[in-house]
Design an enzyme around this catalytic site. Structure first.
Site, mmCIF file in Angstrom:
data_model
loop_
_atom_site.group_PDB
_atom_site.id
_atom_site.type_symbol
_atom_site.label_atom_id
_atom_site.label_comp_id
_atom_site.label_asym_id
_atom_site.label_seq_id
_atom_site.Cartn_x
_atom_site.Cartn_y
_atom_site.Cartn_z
ATOM 1 N N ARG A 108 2.191 0.757 -0.943
ATOM 2 C CA ARG A 108 0.921 0.031 -0.852
ATOM 3 C C ARG A 108 0.199 -0.048 -2.199
ATOM 4 O O ARG A 108 -1.030 -0.089 -2.252
ATOM 5 C CB ARG A 108 -0.009 0.647 0.206
ATOM 6 N N ARG A 156 -5.362 -3.294 -1.115
ATOM 7 C CA ARG A 156 -6.820 -3.274 -1.124
ATOM 8 C C ARG A 156 -7.490 -2.317 -2.100
ATOM 9 O O ARG A 156 -8.693 -2.385 -2.282
ATOM 10 C CB ARG A 156 -7.333 -2.984 0.282
ATOM 11 N N ARG A 200 -7.085 -12.574 -2.593
ATOM 12 C CA ARG A 200 -6.879 -12.731 -1.152
ATOM 13 C C ARG A 200 -8.082 -13.376 -0.434
ATOM 14 O O ARG A 200 -7.946 -13.802 0.717
ATOM 15 C CB ARG A 200 -6.608 -11.363 -0.512
ATOM 16 N N ASP A 216 5.009 -8.024 4.500
ATOM 17 C CA ASP A 216 4.679 -7.072 5.559
ATOM 18 C C ASP A 216 5.893 -6.922 6.455
ATOM 19 O O ASP A 216 6.735 -7.830 6.528
ATOM 20 C CB ASP A 216 3.466 -7.545 6.376
ATOM 21 N N TYR A 270 5.537 -1.852 17.546
ATOM 22 C CA TYR A 270 4.518 -2.915 17.540
ATOM 23 C C TYR A 270 4.779 -3.935 18.650
ATOM 24 O O TYR A 270 3.856 -4.378 19.334
ATOM 25 C CB TYR A 270 4.457 -3.610 16.177
HETATM 26 O O1 CP3 Z 1 3.490 -1.453 -0.505
HETATM 27 C C1 CP3 Z 1 3.050 -2.539 -0.944
HETATM 28 O O2 CP3 Z 1 2.165 -2.620 -1.799
HETATM 29 C C2 CP3 Z 1 3.731 -3.819 -0.487
HETATM 30 C C3 CP3 Z 1 3.141 -4.461 0.598
HETATM 31 C C4 CP3 Z 1 3.212 -3.916 2.022
HETATM 32 C C5 CP3 Z 1 2.246 -4.284 2.978
HETATM 33 N N1 CP3 Z 1 2.647 -3.815 4.193
HETATM 34 C C6 CP3 Z 1 1.063 -5.098 2.695
HETATM 35 C C7 CP3 Z 1 -0.083 -5.048 3.612
HETATM 36 C C8 CP3 Z 1 4.172 -3.123 2.674
HETATM 37 C C9 CP3 Z 1 5.393 -2.433 2.097
HETATM 38 C C10 CP3 Z 1 3.803 -3.091 4.046
HETATM 39 C C11 CP3 Z 1 4.609 -2.430 5.079
HETATM 40 C C12 CP3 Z 1 3.986 -2.122 6.383
HETATM 41 N N2 CP3 Z 1 3.177 -2.914 7.144
HETATM 42 C C13 CP3 Z 1 4.237 -0.944 7.098
HETATM 43 C C14 CP3 Z 1 5.142 0.164 6.625
HETATM 44 C C15 CP3 Z 1 4.471 0.988 5.591
HETATM 45 C C16 CP3 Z 1 3.447 1.945 6.124
HETATM 46 O O3 CP3 Z 1 2.292 1.793 5.694
HETATM 47 O O4 CP3 Z 1 3.810 2.792 6.910
HETATM 48 C C17 CP3 Z 1 3.523 -1.006 8.304
HETATM 49 C C18 CP3 Z 1 3.470 0.048 9.363
HETATM 50 C C19 CP3 Z 1 2.854 -2.270 8.322
HETATM 51 C C20 CP3 Z 1 1.996 -2.823 9.405
HETATM 52 C C21 CP3 Z 1 0.639 -3.085 8.858
HETATM 53 N N3 CP3 Z 1 0.305 -4.228 8.164
HETATM 54 C C22 CP3 Z 1 -0.496 -2.231 8.865
HETATM 55 C C23 CP3 Z 1 -0.572 -0.881 9.527
HETATM 56 C C24 CP3 Z 1 -1.514 -2.903 8.149
HETATM 57 C C25 CP3 Z 1 -2.895 -2.385 7.783
HETATM 58 C C26 CP3 Z 1 -3.953 -2.926 8.672
HETATM 59 C C27 CP3 Z 1 -5.337 -2.680 8.057
HETATM 60 O O5 CP3 Z 1 -5.969 -3.679 7.668
HETATM 61 O O6 CP3 Z 1 -5.743 -1.518 7.962
HETATM 62 C C28 CP3 Z 1 -0.992 -4.125 7.727
HETATM 63 C C29 CP3 Z 1 -1.682 -5.128 6.898
HETATM 64 C C30 CP3 Z 1 -1.322 -5.057 5.461
HETATM 65 N N4 CP3 Z 1 -0.051 -5.060 4.980
HETATM 66 C C31 CP3 Z 1 -2.225 -5.060 4.380
HETATM 67 C C32 CP3 Z 1 -1.453 -5.077 3.217
HETATM 68 C C33 CP3 Z 1 -1.925 -5.139 1.795
HETATM 69 C C34 CP3 Z 1 -3.733 -5.088 4.494
HETATM 70 C C35 CP3 Z 1 -4.162 -6.487 4.772
HETATM 71 C C36 CP3 Z 1 -5.274 -6.938 3.884
HETATM 72 O O7 CP3 Z 1 -5.305 -6.653 2.674
HETATM 73 O O8 CP3 Z 1 -6.119 -7.667 4.423
#
Ligand code: CP3
Length: 367
Positions: free
Chosen positions: A50, A54, A63, A99, A174
């Protein structure tokens, strides 16, 4: 890369490649790839799960007004967001901005990523009829990912790009729950209550995950990570019976693709040896098990990734520095170590602390 270059990259420091006669693209001979192959350098390569997201003001600015899924389908945005943390922190790898649900959306599953919540599925998958709707992924479904990876590989030069996919169990959680879940109760109920449907679902998700990784590898990704974030919810017996064969069917066929495979989950201390047997080159470890103990559990020759507690980045610098040094020291017990957090960067993290952590780790090779 177009923007500010990092003053010093660790592969400028006089290290030699083990076999100078084999020509290889620079990213394929990077410290990250070498550590993953069990050839550690003087200090571990470092990137953060990540890192693109954010905690960065430039990410939030870019974004603004674009939904997460729309951003994940825009090659120019994917490229720029992926590069942001590389420029800022001088990390030793980029991770593709995408994602885990992107390939599911690409095959028509109605999923939205809700800010502050995560992926939400309009029609959860719980019956054979639901499963019948889940079609295989073809490369054309994710052409924007292929395009973004190609442009990133040329922009990044010798900084390797990590591609990724969600593992079958975490994706299934999910789909079955309909969204994020604390106890994964419906998922476990389906697993035990209808093993036939469970294995059919995970088999199909494994095919999608493997194809998604292959698209990224074929477009030039230098390593891949399989995220089984929620596998730690399972007992070892359930993991072995209901999940391991499917994660193995993602990872093993990619053995000949020529790029290191990383396999990560949270709360997986009891599952580490099993996860290793799924066939990855590197096992990601969360902060609960020190890396020397994780190496013991994994067995001889293991390469680990991890495992600073992301919450510690919010503490004062002396606390952070001590913890980083401890993680690096414990990682020396393994045959290779890629420094990372035990899970993703928390949104409230001060990005300057991340930059400082990278500089500290790189400086350790001078000591
Ligand atoms: O690591 C990185 O920087 C690359 C990008 C990345 C994202 N998601 C971007 C993202 C990666 C590798 C993921 C994988 C992902 N997505 C996982 C596995 C990694 C982990 O954290 O265990 C999982 C479980 C997800 C599902 C998911 N998508 C979640 C739990 C969330 C967060 C929701 C929230 O807003 O709290 C997302 C959304 C997400 N994916 C964001 C980002 C940058 C946030 C969205 C935003 O910025 O508005």
């Amino acid at each position: 890369m177009q923007a500010r270059r990092c003053d010093r990259t660790p592969w400028d420091d006089g290290r030699t490649m083990s076999n100078p006669l084999t020509p290889a693209p620079a990213a394929a001979a990077s410290p990250l790839v070498r550590a993953a192959r069990g050839h550690p350098g003087a200090s571990p390569p470092v990137w953060f799960m990540r890192q693109a997201g954010r905690s960065l003001p430039e990410y939030r600015a870019l974004r603004a007004g674009t939904s997460m899924l729309d951003a994940c389908r825009d090659p120019a945005l994917i490229t720029e967001i992926t590069l942001q943390p590389v420029r800022r922190h001088c990390v030793d790898a980029a991770i593709l901005f995408s994602d885990i649900v992107v390939p599911l959306v690409a095959v028509g599953v109605p999923i939205d990523i809700v800010p502050g919540v995560g992926p939400v599925v309009a029609h959860p998958v719980r019956t054979a009829d639901d499963l019948a709707q889940l079609r295989p992924l073809t490369p054309a479904d994710v052409s924007y990912v292929r395009e973004a990876v190609r442009s990133l590989v040329s922009e990044l030069g010798r900084v390797p790009l990590i591609g990724f996919a969600g593992a079958p169990f975490t994706l299934a959680s999910y789909l079955v729950e309909g969204g994020p879940s604390r106890d994964h109760a419906r998922t476990k109920a389906l697993m035990h209550g209808d093993p036939g449907l469970w294995h059919a679902l995970l088999g199909r998700l494994a095919d999608i995950a493997r194809e998604f990784l292959r698209v990224q590898i074929d477009a030039g990704a230098n390593a891949v990570q399989l995220f089984d974030s929620w596998a730690g919810a399972l007992s070892l017996a359930d993991y072995d019976a209901f999940v391991l064969p499917h994660s193995r069917s993602v990872l093993e066929p990619l053995a000949d693709a020529g790029v290191p495979r990383i396999h990560f989950g949270v709360g997986t201390g009891e599952l580490l040896a099993s996860m290793r047997s799924a066939g990855a080159d590197v096992v990601g470890v969360d902060w609960r098990v020190p890396l020397d103990e994780a190496s013991r559990r994994l067995g001889p020759g293991a390469v680990v990734q991890g495992n600073l507690d992301p919450a510690l980045l919010l503490a004062d610098w002396p606390v952070v520095e001590r913890a980083v040094r401890r993680v690096v020291a414990e990682g020396r017990a393994a045959s290779g170590h890629i420094f990372n957090l035990g899970h993703g960067v928390l949104p409230d993290t001060d990005p300057d602390v991340l930059t400082r952590v990278v500089a500290l780790i790189h400086s350790l090779s001078d000591e």
